[in-house]
Design a protein around this motif. Structure first.
Motif: not given
Length: 176
Positions: A7-15, A132-150
């Motif tokens: 989990e720490s690797c994923v957190d670091s990668l996202l950041t 803005q910095a916090t919301s930038m971190h949410l574009y990735f999970p929004c994309g994950i959800i959209r990609g999964a549903l697509s």
């Protein structure tokens, strides 16, 4: 059980990804950085959905697919289910995670939130940058959800809303 990543690797990668796109690649174009981060999330979500649904029959309706995202898909990603699912039965779904892991270690300076606008002109700038910095971190999970549903045959738009950290709501609007 499949392969797992710390989990720490994923957190670091996202950041690092958000930092790279916002501060280096598209420093003066935050909307372009947001689109790129969301597109990477879309690819990840599409591929994960493909992997997690390989042995399943196709979903019969949108609600069934959304429930899959809330239960099984979210459990694979975050080791917990979505806390709350709401719908208006007209193609809009709200997925509520009361302790979203990728926001759990984030904080916004409380002095910038409570500042009186008439006394300190830097408060709105600081709050805006933190939000803005916090919301930038949410574009990735929004994309994950959209990609999964697509991948499940459901074209949609996904947005995120932060009420209080680390709680987060994802709003899924199915495209007709």
């Amino acid at each position: 059980m499949g392969r797992e990543v710390s989990e720490s690797c994923v957190d670091s990668l996202l950041t690092e990804m958000v930092s790279s796109y916002c501060d280096r690649f598209y420093a003066n174009k935050p909307e372009l950085a947001a689109r790129r981060i969301e597109a990477i999330g879309f690819q990840v979500g599409h591929q994960l959905s493909e992997r997690y649904t390989m042995e399943r029959p196709r979903f019969s309706d949108n609600l069934e697919a959304i429930k899959f995202i809330c239960k099984d898909f979210w459990s694979e990603l975050f080791k917990k289910q979505i806390d709350n699912l709401k719908t208006n039965h007209k193609g809009t779904f709200v997925l509520q995670d009361n302790r979203f892991r990728w926001l759990a270690r984030m904080s916004i300076d409380p002095s910038s939130e409570d500042g009186d606008l008439s006394q300190d002109n830097s408060a709105p700038v600081t709050e805006n940058k933190a939000t803005q910095a916090t919301s930038m971190h949410l574009y990735f999970p929004c994309g994950i959800i959209r990609g999964a549903l697509s991948n499940l045959g459901i074209p949609c738009a996904v947005s995120a809303d932060i009420s209080s950290l680390p709680a987060c709501s994802f709003v899924v609007r199915i495209k007709a």
